[in-house]
Enzyme design. Structure first.
Site, PDB file in Angstrom:
ATOM      1  N   TYR A  41      -3.170  17.910  -0.583  1.00  0.00           N
ATOM      2  CA  TYR A  41      -1.957  18.189  -1.362  1.00  0.00           C
ATOM      3  C   TYR A  41      -1.762  19.692  -1.562  1.00  0.00           C
ATOM      4  O   TYR A  41      -0.646  20.157  -1.758  1.00  0.00           O
ATOM      5  CB  TYR A  41      -2.030  17.527  -2.740  1.00  0.00           C
ATOM      6  CG  TYR A  41      -1.482  16.120  -2.792  1.00  0.00           C
ATOM      7  CD1 TYR A  41      -1.942  15.140  -1.916  1.00  0.00           C
ATOM      8  CD2 TYR A  41      -0.505  15.772  -3.721  1.00  0.00           C
ATOM      9  CE1 TYR A  41      -1.454  13.857  -1.975  1.00  0.00           C
ATOM     10  CE2 TYR A  41      -0.007  14.478  -3.784  1.00  0.00           C
ATOM     11  CZ  TYR A  41      -0.486  13.532  -2.905  1.00  0.00           C
ATOM     12  OH  TYR A  41       0.006  12.255  -2.969  1.00  0.00           O
TER      13      TYR A  41
ATOM     14  N   LYS B 198     -13.829   9.670   4.354  1.00  0.00           N
ATOM     15  CA  LYS B 198     -13.803   9.365   5.787  1.00  0.00           C
ATOM     16  C   LYS B 198     -14.829  10.275   6.450  1.00  0.00           C
ATOM     17  O   LYS B 198     -14.507  11.077   7.331  1.00  0.00           O
ATOM     18  CB  LYS B 198     -12.393   9.597   6.361  1.00  0.00           C
ATOM     19  CG  LYS B 198     -11.426   8.459   6.097  1.00  0.00           C
ATOM     20  CD  LYS B 198     -11.720   7.176   6.878  1.00  0.00           C
ATOM     21  CE  LYS B 198     -11.298   7.299   8.330  1.00  0.00           C
ATOM     22  NZ  LYS B 198     -11.600   6.013   9.077  1.00  0.00           N
TER      23      LYS B 198
ATOM     24  N   ASP C 195     -10.613   3.407   4.795  1.00  0.00           N
ATOM     25  CA  ASP C 195      -9.916   2.256   5.384  1.00  0.00           C
ATOM     26  C   ASP C 195     -10.566   0.946   4.948  1.00  0.00           C
ATOM     27  O   ASP C 195      -9.882  -0.028   4.589  1.00  0.00           O
ATOM     28  CB  ASP C 195      -9.836   2.374   6.922  1.00  0.00           C
ATOM     29  CG  ASP C 195     -11.181   2.676   7.576  1.00  0.00           C
ATOM     30  OD1 ASP C 195     -12.154   2.984   6.842  1.00  0.00           O
ATOM     31  OD2 ASP C 195     -11.266   2.597   8.811  1.00  0.00           O
TER      32      ASP C 195
ATOM     33  N   ASP D 121      -4.378   8.422  -3.966  1.00  0.00           N
ATOM     34  CA  ASP D 121      -2.947   8.188  -4.164  1.00  0.00           C
ATOM     35  C   ASP D 121      -2.582   6.840  -3.566  1.00  0.00           C
ATOM     36  O   ASP D 121      -1.933   5.995  -4.203  1.00  0.00           O
ATOM     37  CB  ASP D 121      -2.138   9.307  -3.488  1.00  0.00           C
ATOM     38  CG  ASP D 121      -0.633   9.061  -3.558  1.00  0.00           C
ATOM     39  OD1 ASP D 121      -0.144   8.769  -4.660  1.00  0.00           O
ATOM     40  OD2 ASP D 121       0.036   9.149  -2.506  1.00  0.00           O
TER      41      ASP D 121
ATOM     42  N   ASP E 298      -2.000   2.884  -5.638  1.00  0.00           N
ATOM     43  CA  ASP E 298      -0.800   2.045  -5.572  1.00  0.00           C
ATOM     44  C   ASP E 298      -1.191   0.619  -5.214  1.00  0.00           C
ATOM     45  O   ASP E 298      -0.669  -0.353  -5.766  1.00  0.00           O
ATOM     46  CB  ASP E 298       0.188   2.562  -4.514  1.00  0.00           C
ATOM     47  CG  ASP E 298       1.246   3.486  -5.107  1.00  0.00           C
ATOM     48  OD1 ASP E 298       0.939   4.168  -6.101  1.00  0.00           O
ATOM     49  OD2 ASP E 298       2.369   3.542  -4.566  1.00  0.00           O
TER      50      ASP E 298
END
Ligand code: IPM
Ligand code: MG
Length: 370
Positions: free
Chosen positions: A143, A194, A227, A251, A255
Site C-alpha cells: 500500500y 507468501k 492462498d 485486506d 472481507d
C-alpha cells in the site's frame, strides 16, 4: 478532575453519514444515562472534503486527528470521484490518516451472531460459534512501498508498479500485537504470508518465528500461505483464533472473514498505534464495509458495524468494558427480537431502516439499563 475525552467524528461519503447518525443516537443515550463526558468534534474526509476543499483530508482535520483521544470514521469513496487523480481520491484521505497517525495494527474481529446464522452463505455447522480476530498490518507493505506509479516505457506503452516491502521492525510490532491478543484468547496465531514466492514473506516468517520463540512460547504459532488461508477460511473458519498478515493479504482475507458472519454490515474494526509513555494509543475506529454508494441515502444501510466500532472504541481507547458490553448486548437483543436491515434480511423477520435499527438499539439499551 478527569479531563473530557475528545472524539473526532469523520462520517465521510455514501452511507457513512447515515450509519454515523446512529452512533450519535447511542452516544446521546450514554450522555444522558452515564455522562461519559465525550467532547465531539466533526470533520470532513473523502469525497465530501474534496468537493469542499479540493483535498480528501485537509491539514486542519489531520491535525485534529492527531490531537483527539480517538477518531470514529464512517466510509469514503464513490463513483462521483472515481475519475480523480490518485493523489486526491477519497481513499487517500483514509490512507493519510492511517499513515500519519501511525496506526500500524488493524484489528478486525469476525464474530458470528447466533441470530444471524442463517444469513451466512456457509452452512450453520461450519460457522456456528465463529470468533476470530484478523490483525492487519496497516501502514506498510504494498500500500505504501516505493517505487510506485505508472511509468512510460521506451516503446510508448505504460507499466504500473507497486512494491511490497516490510522491515523487521514493522513485522515485529504487528506480530507482537497478534501474539498479545492471542494470549487473552485461545492462544493460537496463524501468521499468513507468501514465503514460497516472496522475499518479504520469507522475512515475515523468520521474524514471526523468532519473536514467538523469544517471548511467546505459551502461544501456538502456525504459518500459512495466503492462498491456503483464503481456502481454509471458507472450508473451516473455526480453526482460527488470531490471524496476522500484511496490509494487502489481510485486506482481502478480512472481507472474506467478514462475509462468513452473514454481512459486511456487521463487522467493526480498530486501528491502533503504539502506546505512548502514558500507555495511550492513537486510535481510529471504522466499520469494515465501505461507502456503498448504490444504497446511500435510502435508509437501507446496516448501522451495526458502525455501532460495534463505537463499542470497540469504548473498550480499547477508554477501558469502558461494561459500556462496550452493553452496546453489544443491545445489538444482540435487537437481532434476537427479529429486526433486520436489508443486508441481513431473512424470511419471517421484520425489515427495518437504518434509523429504526438505531432506535431499536437505544430502546434495548433502555431495557438493559432499567
Ligand atoms: C479497507 C478498505 C480500504 C483499504 C480502502 C477504502 C482504501 O478496503 O479498509 O479494507 O483497502 O484498506
Ligand atoms: Mg478492504
Amino acid at each position: 478532575m478527569a479531563r473530557n475525552k475528545r472524539l473526532l467524528l469523520l462520517p465521510g461519503d455514501g452511507i457513512g453519514p447515515e450509519v454515523m447518525a446512529e452512533v450519535r443516537r447511542v452516544m446521546a443515550w450514554f450522555d444522558k444515562r452515564r455522562a461519559l463526558g465525550f467532547e465531539v468534534v466533526d470533520g470532513l474526509v473523502g469525497g465530501i472534503s474534496y468537493d469542499r476543499h479540493g483535498t480528501p483530508l485537509t491539514d486542519e482535520v489531520m491535525a485534529l486527528a492527531l490531537e483527539v483521544d480517538a477518531v470514529l470514521f464512517g466510509a469514503v469513496g464513490g463513483p462521483k470521484w472515481d475519475h480523480l487523480d490518485f493523489s486526491v481520491k477519497p481513499e487517500r484521505g483514509l490512507l493519510r490518516l492511517r499513515k500519519e497517525m501511525d496506526l500500524f495494527a488493524n484489528l478486525r474481529p469476525a464474530v458470528l451472531f447466533e441470530p444471524l446464522i442463517e444469513a451466512s452463505t456457509l452452512k450453520p455447522e461450519v460457522v456456528r460459534g465463529l470468533d476470530m480476530m484478523i490483525v492487519r498490518e496497516l501502514t506498510g507493505g504494498i500500500y505504501f512501498g516505493t517505487p510506485r506509479g505508472i511509468e512510460r516505457l521506451a516503446d510508448g506503452s505504460r507499466r504500473g508498479v507497486n512494491t511490497e516491502v516490510y522491515s523487521e521492525a514493522e513485522i515485529e510490532r504487528v506480530g507482537r500485537v497478534a501474539l498479545e491478543l492471542a494470549r487473552k484468547r485461545r492462544k493460537l496465531v496463524h501468521s499468513v504470508d507468501k514465503a514460497n514466492v516472496m522475499e518479504s514473506g520469507v522475512l515475515w516468517r523468520e521474524v514471526m518465528t523468532a519473536l514467538h520463540k523469544a517471548e511467546y512460547a505459551d502461544v501456538e504459532l502456525r504459518h500459512m500461505y495466503a492462498d491456503n488461508a483464503a481456502m481454509q477460511l471458507v472450508r473451516d473458519p473455526r480453526q482460527f483464533d488470531v490471524m496476522v498478515a500484511g496490509n494487502l493479504f489481510a485486506d482481502i482475507l478480512s472481507d472474506c472473514a467478514a462475509m462468513l458472519t452473514g454481512s459486511l454490515g456487521m463487522l467493526p474494526s480498530a486501528s491502533l498505534g503504539a502506546p505512548d509513555g502514558a500507555g495511550r494509543r492513537r486510535a481510529l475506529y471504522e466499520p469494515v464495509h465501505g461507502s456503498a454508494p448504490d444504497i446511500a441515502g435510502q435508509g437501507r444501510a446496516n448501522p451495526i458495524a458502525m455501532l460495534m466500532s463505537y463499542a470497540m472504541m469504548l473498550r480499547y481507547s477508554f477501558d469502558l468494558a461494561d459500556e462496550a458490553d452493553l452496546v453489544e448486548r443491545a445489538i444482540t437483543g435487537v437481532l434476537d427480537g427479529g429486526l433486520r436491515t436489508a443486508d441481513i434480511m431473512q424470511p419471517g423477520k421484520a425489515r427495518v431502516s437504518t434509523e429504526v435499527m438505531g432506535e431499536a438499539v437505544v430502546s434495548e439499551l433502555d431495557k438493559l439499563a432499567a
